[in-house]
Design a protein around this motif. Structure first.
Motif, short mmCIF file in Angstrom:
data_model
loop_
_atom_site.label_atom_id
_atom_site.label_comp_id
_atom_site.label_asym_id
_atom_site.label_seq_id
_atom_site.Cartn_x
_atom_site.Cartn_y
_atom_site.Cartn_z
N SER A 55 0.83 -1.21 0.00
CA SER A 55 0.00 0.00 0.00
C SER A 55 0.86 1.25 0.00
N ILE A 56 1.95 1.24 0.77
CA ILE A 56 2.85 2.40 0.82
C ILE A 56 3.55 2.59 -0.53
N LEU A 57 4.00 1.49 -1.13
CA LEU A 57 4.66 1.59 -2.43
C LEU A 57 3.74 2.21 -3.47
N ARG A 58 2.47 1.88 -3.43
CA ARG A 58 1.50 2.40 -4.41
C ARG A 58 1.26 3.89 -4.21
N VAL A 59 1.35 4.36 -2.97
CA VAL A 59 1.22 5.79 -2.70
C VAL A 59 2.47 6.54 -3.17
N MET A 60 3.62 5.93 -2.97
CA MET A 60 4.89 6.58 -3.31
C MET A 60 5.10 6.69 -4.81
N ASP A 61 4.69 5.68 -5.56
CA ASP A 61 4.95 5.65 -7.01
C ASP A 61 3.74 5.04 -7.71
N GLU A 62 2.97 5.88 -8.40
CA GLU A 62 1.75 5.41 -9.06
C GLU A 62 2.04 4.38 -10.15
N SER A 63 3.24 4.42 -10.72
CA SER A 63 3.57 3.48 -11.80
C SER A 63 3.90 2.08 -11.28
N ILE A 64 3.99 1.91 -9.97
CA ILE A 64 4.40 0.64 -9.43
C ILE A 64 3.39 -0.47 -9.71
N ASP A 65 2.12 -0.10 -9.96
CA ASP A 65 1.11 -1.11 -10.32
C ASP A 65 1.48 -1.83 -11.60
N ASN A 66 2.18 -1.14 -12.51
CA ASN A 66 2.60 -1.78 -13.76
C ASN A 66 3.58 -2.92 -13.52
N VAL A 67 4.22 -2.91 -12.38
CA VAL A 67 5.16 -3.97 -12.01
C VAL A 67 4.48 -5.01 -11.12
N LEU A 68 3.86 -4.55 -10.04
CA LEU A 68 3.32 -5.48 -9.04
C LEU A 68 2.07 -6.20 -9.52
N ALA A 69 1.28 -5.57 -10.37
CA ALA A 69 0.03 -6.18 -10.84
C ALA A 69 0.18 -6.87 -12.19
N ASN A 70 1.40 -7.00 -12.67
CA ASN A 70 1.66 -7.69 -13.93
C ASN A 70 2.07 -9.13 -13.63
N PHE A 71 1.19 -10.08 -13.97
CA PHE A 71 1.41 -11.48 -13.61
C PHE A 71 1.78 -12.34 -14.82
N GLU A 72 2.14 -11.71 -15.93
CA GLU A 72 2.49 -12.47 -17.12
C GLU A 72 3.84 -13.16 -16.95
N GLU A 73 3.98 -14.32 -17.59
CA GLU A 73 5.25 -15.02 -17.64
C GLU A 73 5.98 -14.64 -18.92
N PRO A 74 7.31 -14.79 -18.95
CA PRO A 74 8.05 -14.40 -20.16
C PRO A 74 7.56 -15.14 -21.40
N GLY A 75 7.35 -14.40 -22.48
CA GLY A 75 6.98 -15.00 -23.75
C GLY A 75 8.20 -15.19 -24.63
N LYS A 76 8.01 -15.84 -25.76
CA LYS A 76 9.12 -16.11 -26.66
C LYS A 76 9.60 -14.81 -27.28
N ILE A 77 10.90 -14.53 -27.11
CA ILE A 77 11.48 -13.29 -27.59
C ILE A 77 12.68 -13.59 -28.47
N ASN A 78 13.23 -12.52 -29.06
CA ASN A 78 14.38 -12.67 -29.95
C ASN A 78 15.59 -13.16 -29.15
N LEU A 79 16.07 -14.35 -29.50
CA LEU A 79 17.14 -14.98 -28.73
C LEU A 79 18.46 -14.22 -28.85
N ALA A 80 18.82 -13.81 -30.06
CA ALA A 80 20.09 -13.12 -30.26
C ALA A 80 20.15 -11.81 -29.48
N ASP A 81 19.08 -11.02 -29.55
CA ASP A 81 19.07 -9.74 -28.84
C ASP A 81 19.20 -9.94 -27.33
#
Length: 267
Positions: free
Chosen positions: A148-174
């Motif tokens: 709750s304190i983190l969410r008050v301190m930084d409104e963008s933190i929801d983009n991190v804490l509420a993101n429950f996706e697992e890594p998808g297939k990405i460019n291997l070389a990069d």
């Protein structure tokens, strides 16, 4: 290395390294909120390096690669309070909140220095590490308070804490060109690039025409040579920052690759 830890639960611990030095390459499976009591840490990521010491508070998002180097400082051990913010607990927290996080790939570590509410929350945990009988709900309440304190301190933190996706297939070389300096099992690299281990090895062979281990060793030595020759860094620092586990192995591999030891570039 002498390591000691005290736990309130598996998600909240008091961590202490007594020795002069500890280094590890890590992929964080959970978000980690860390409060420094003493000592010093250097966290090396692919595009930046962080330094933390007494009083600092920071959040490391999950599925991040980093080299962690811990030191004592001013005669005090490396000591931190660590709170794990698991996906399961965060799902419960956000269950009834109307939050839609923006999807973004960030290597950012969030730093919160001298924030009275967050420091008070973490400092209130210290007495519980000395208790044999701990109130059953205290850990859950404290983690909820911290979120709750983190969410008050930084409104963008929801983009991190509420993101429950697992890594998808990405460019291997990069991905590998950006993260080759982290000394992790191939299973971790395969997971972070969205592949099974067998598919990772097969795709790697197609892209780089060699095995992962040979390619990683060559890339790490090339980076080490650059750091020594151009940046004038010390061999002991370069060794750990490019993905080697000890100085003797690094020196042997370096001399085999280039024909002279790392110290030859210091003259």
């Amino acid at each position: 290395m002498e390591y000691k830890a005290r736990y309130i639960t598996e998600d909240i611990k008091l961590s202490c390294y007594e020795d002069n030095f500890f280094k590890s390459d890590i992929m964080f499976d959970q978000h980690m909120l860390v409060w420094f009591l003493s000592g010093e840490t250097k966290i090396v990521q692919s595009d930046t390096t962080y330094h933390f010491s007494k009083g600092d508070i920071f959040l490391i998002p999950r599925n991040q690669l980093a080299t962690i180097i811990n030191y004592p400082k001013d005669g005090q051990p490396h000591k931190t309070v660590v709170m794990h913010l698991s996906v399961e607990r965060l799902r419960d927290y956000y269950l009834n909140l109307n939050v839609r996080p923006k999807v973004f790939k960030s290597q950012k570590i969030y730093c919160f220095k001298d924030h009275p509410l967050l420091e008070s929350c973490l400092a209130s945990l210290l007495p519980y590490f000395e208790m044999k009988e701990i109130p059953p709900d205290i850990a859950s309440l404290k983690i909820t308070e911290a979120i709750s304190i983190l969410r008050v301190m930084d409104e963008s933190i929801d983009n991190v804490l509420a993101n429950f996706e697992e890594p998808g297939k990405i460019n291997l070389a990069d991905y590998m060109e950006k993260n080759f300096m982290f000394n992790l099992p191939m299973e971790k690299f395969s997971y972070l690039t969205g592949r099974s281990l067998a598919t990772f090895k097969r795709d790697f062979k197609k892209v780089f025409n060699t095995t992962p281990q040979r390619w990683l060793t060559r890339k790490r030595l090339e980076l080490a040579h650059y750091q020594l020759a151009e940046k004038k860094k010390k061999p002991i620092d370069v060794c750990y920052e490019v993905g080697f586990e000890n100085l003797s192995h690094f020196s042997f591999a370096f001399k085999k690759q280039f024909g002279y030891p790392p110290t030859g570039l210091l003259k």
